[in-house]
Design an enzyme around this catalytic site. Sequence first.
Site, PDB file in Angstrom:
ATOM      1  N   LYS A 147       1.567  -2.018 -18.012  1.00  0.00           N
ATOM      2  CA  LYS A 147       2.330  -2.956 -17.182  1.00  0.00           C
ATOM      3  C   LYS A 147       3.817  -2.715 -17.354  1.00  0.00           C
ATOM      4  CE  LYS A 147      -0.179  -4.106 -15.555  1.00  0.00           C
ATOM      5  NZ  LYS A 147      -1.382  -4.173 -14.809  1.00  0.00           N
ATOM      6  N   TRP A 150       2.812   5.938   2.055  1.00  0.00           N
ATOM      7  CA  TRP A 150       2.901   6.432   0.685  1.00  0.00           C
ATOM      8  C   TRP A 150       2.771   7.952   0.815  1.00  0.00           C
ATOM      9  CZ3 TRP A 150      -0.013   9.162  -2.954  1.00  0.00           C
ATOM     10  CH2 TRP A 150       0.457   9.077  -4.289  1.00  0.00           C
ATOM     11  N   GLU A 209      -3.320  -2.114 -21.678  1.00  0.00           N
ATOM     12  CA  GLU A 209      -2.943  -2.824 -20.451  1.00  0.00           C
ATOM     13  C   GLU A 209      -1.485  -3.313 -20.534  1.00  0.00           C
ATOM     14  OE1 GLU A 209      -3.472  -3.448 -17.495  1.00  0.00           O
ATOM     15  OE2 GLU A 209      -2.801  -5.464 -17.026  1.00  0.00           O
ATOM     16  N   GLU A 245       4.901   0.790 -15.758  1.00  0.00           N
ATOM     17  CA  GLU A 245       4.809   0.983 -14.309  1.00  0.00           C
ATOM     18  C   GLU A 245       5.845   0.193 -13.531  1.00  0.00           C
ATOM     19  OE1 GLU A 245       0.837  -1.670 -13.325  1.00  0.00           O
ATOM     20  OE2 GLU A 245       1.403  -0.207 -11.839  1.00  0.00           O
ATOM     21  N   ASN A 296      -3.976   6.807   7.540  1.00  0.00           N
ATOM     22  CA  ASN A 296      -4.040   6.587   6.090  1.00  0.00           C
ATOM     23  C   ASN A 296      -5.096   7.540   5.555  1.00  0.00           C
ATOM     24  OD1 ASN A 296      -4.342   5.586   3.466  1.00  0.00           O
ATOM     25  ND2 ASN A 296      -5.681   3.933   4.126  1.00  0.00           N
ATOM     26  N   GLY A 297      -4.722   8.398   4.610  1.00  0.00           N
ATOM     27  CA  GLY A 297      -5.692   9.341   4.045  1.00  0.00           C
ATOM     28  C   GLY A 297      -5.076  10.719   3.923  1.00  0.00           C
ATOM     29  N   ARG A 332       0.814  -1.219   0.000  1.00  0.00           N
ATOM     30  CA  ARG A 332       0.000   0.000   0.000  1.00  0.00           C
ATOM     31  C   ARG A 332       0.849   1.272   0.000  1.00  0.00           C
ATOM     32  NH1 ARG A 332      -5.234  -0.932   1.373  1.00  0.00           N
ATOM     33  NH2 ARG A 332      -5.458   1.235   1.990  1.00  0.00           N
ATOM     34  N   LYS A 383      -0.402   0.159  -4.176  1.00  0.00           N
ATOM     35  CA  LYS A 383      -1.382  -0.751  -4.746  1.00  0.00           C
ATOM     36  C   LYS A 383      -2.783  -0.150  -4.732  1.00  0.00           C
ATOM     37  CE  LYS A 383      -2.851  -4.866  -6.061  1.00  0.00           C
ATOM     38  NZ  LYS A 383      -2.607  -5.179  -7.461  1.00  0.00           N
ATOM     39  N   HIS A 431      -2.068   8.347 -37.797  1.00  0.00           N
ATOM     40  CA  HIS A 431      -2.517   9.708 -37.474  1.00  0.00           C
ATOM     41  C   HIS A 431      -1.514  10.436 -36.585  1.00  0.00           C
ATOM     42  CE1 HIS A 431      -6.293   8.890 -39.436  1.00  0.00           C
ATOM     43  NE2 HIS A 431      -6.344   7.748 -38.779  1.00  0.00           N
TER      44      HIS A 431
HETATM   45  O1  M6R Z   1      -7.879  -1.490  -6.977  1.00  0.00           O
HETATM   46  P1  M6R Z   1      -8.238  -0.933  -8.321  1.00  0.00           P
HETATM   47  O2  M6R Z   1      -8.495  -2.006  -9.323  1.00  0.00           O
HETATM   48  O3  M6R Z   1      -9.377   0.043  -8.259  1.00  0.00           O
HETATM   49  O4  M6R Z   1      -6.956  -0.147  -8.790  1.00  0.00           O
HETATM   50  C1  M6R Z   1      -6.983   0.596  -9.978  1.00  0.00           C
HETATM   51  C2  M6R Z   1      -5.598   1.005 -10.403  1.00  0.00           C
HETATM   52  O5  M6R Z   1      -4.997   1.782  -9.413  1.00  0.00           O
HETATM   53  C3  M6R Z   1      -4.694  -0.200 -10.700  1.00  0.00           C
HETATM   54  O6  M6R Z   1      -5.250  -1.038 -11.667  1.00  0.00           O
HETATM   55  C4  M6R Z   1      -3.329   0.271 -11.185  1.00  0.00           C
HETATM   56  O7  M6R Z   1      -3.436   0.905 -12.426  1.00  0.00           O
HETATM   57  C5  M6R Z   1      -2.347  -0.891 -11.243  1.00  0.00           C
HETATM   58  N1  M6R Z   1      -1.113  -0.519 -10.623  1.00  0.00           N
HETATM   59  C6  M6R Z   1      -2.069  -1.344 -12.642  1.00  0.00           C
HETATM   60  O8  M6R Z   1      -1.197  -2.413 -12.696  1.00  0.00           O
END
Ligand code: M6R
Length: 612
Positions: free
Chosen positions: A489, A75, A485, A492, A101-102, A27, A607, A508
Amino acid sequence: MCGIVGYIGDKQALPIVIKGLERLEYRGYDSAGILIYDQRKKEVYFEKQPGRIKNLTRVIDPDTPGTLGIGHTRWATHGQVNKANAHPHYDCQKKIFVVHNGIIENFREIKSSLIQRGHKFSSETDTEVFPHLLEELIKEGLSYEQAIIQSLKKIRGSFAFLIFNKDYPDMIVAARLSSPLILGLGDKEFILASDQTAIGLITNKIVYLNDGDIVFVNKNKYEIKSFLSEDTKNYEGIIDFSSAETEKGRFQNYMIKEIFDEPKAVEDTLRGRLLIEEGDVKLGGLDRVASRLKEIDNILITGCGTAFYAAKLAEYFFEEYAQISTKAEIASELRYKMPVVSEKTLLISVSQSGETADTLAVIKNFKTKGILTIGITNVVGSSIARLVDAGIYSHAGPELAVASTKAFLAQTVDLILLMIYLARQRKINVGEAKEILTELDQIHKKIQETIVDNDQKADSLAEKYLFAKDFLYIGRKYNFPIALEGSLKLKEISYVHAEGLASGEIKHGPIALIEEGFPTIIIAPQDSVYEKTISNLEEIKARKGKIIVITTKGNKSLEKLADDVIYIPETLELLSPLLSIVPLHLFAYYFAKKLGRDVDRPRNLAKSVTVE
Ligand code: M6R
């Protein structure tokens, strides 16, 4: 975004809190801190360190005694990553300690008024105002409980707090609003944590806390009150996964374990839901809204990141098979848009964690308009699961790597099931549905085959293309979201630039990027748009770009055209994204690993994105 854990009971708190933090580290991992209270010596011990939890454990005496503890993995939102900004934060007298957290949005105004009253701050964080505010209100004569309630009412934003006060040494107080927090009920012991993976350390019995809840926990009992409403009903549940599912097992990283779990995630998500002979599906979570679903004539489907790409796939599925006008919208945009909706609109929200702030905000917003809401989530009892009118769980099991992999496949399967459900209420006939369901029932085997066939290949391709600083990923129709997607991946976890595009878009503008050696990954199974995609491949080849193509097993015709060919088993066009994404997940993993990246904990990310 940030993980918090608290323990109170008969056991030594330190190992439990540390282990809990390790499970929550996905997290956030900018810094970590703990507080342990030693009841015998009546002493507080706290420590914090920038960086990962292992940095913290290096400086803590593992024998630190105490049966009460709170911890935090950060974080960073407000203030740099350093020791001063790590949690716990405390008041001027070092009596009240808080992990959070927040985000406290109005912290600046609260801070300046507290400074005027003589409070000394030692961090740049928003969190630190909270213990000082409590201290101030207690000084003004409020009871501890009233001070907490009034402090919570004064702050704006989102929070899950754990609070320890030396004057109340047998108690942890917890409170939440828009950030996740769960209470675990052990035998004369309690654990509080941001998610179930940490709770599972001591119990599988849980109580989901609601927005506005304040919980007073000592080792023999707990009491829940609310600072928002008189009436608070809490949902109790049982953790639905085993502790083993949260371990890496024989794998080096969670991400590769979770890619190898993809067949199982799909099989588990389908279990008990296919009525093949009837050409139908059984989605118990939709029973209570079945008649409303018959009336729906337009769908908005939302999510963030990978979850949004699953939503984007569903846009194609729902329009083609159920003939319902569907729009996929990124949640962070949709929350500020004014979409045209009616009583016949359905909102579908996709989220692995069920806690993503933007996705939650969209649901809240749509609910105020009386729109029917459905959630696709992986975490039982998560905020989204509890907020929506009806839902479908994606039984992928705990996903702990920051990069979402198996959850994407499970979400996609849920959306295909939902498509069949809606289509059967409308257009599709039993025969058509039966064909899809028969293939879907077996698809986990083909996913497994794709992994076995491509694991080594992805590893060697990663080596071969490790020189590249940019990649294009292109695909058409169902494989356009897969291009998005796949590229997300790679970027990131490897920090190498990658861009996903609809194949038809390259001419384009983006084709200007292609020069000798520039790599493009083309997703081209033999489907209804195959010829068109191959024309794009030719255009790139003509400009001397390097081409890696994903196509259907047995199609040898691309071996001369492409530099590298990845094969996936033949399946229905509709289901091909469940196969074509697999080598892209593997490629991203090996590429990042070869660059020495921390694949499970990529920089700057967390996450669960529980702040806006
Ligand atoms: O928990 P969620 O599915 O709502 O999270 C959404 C995104 O934060 C999550 O998919 C993020 O883009 C991942 N790190 C992608 O691998």
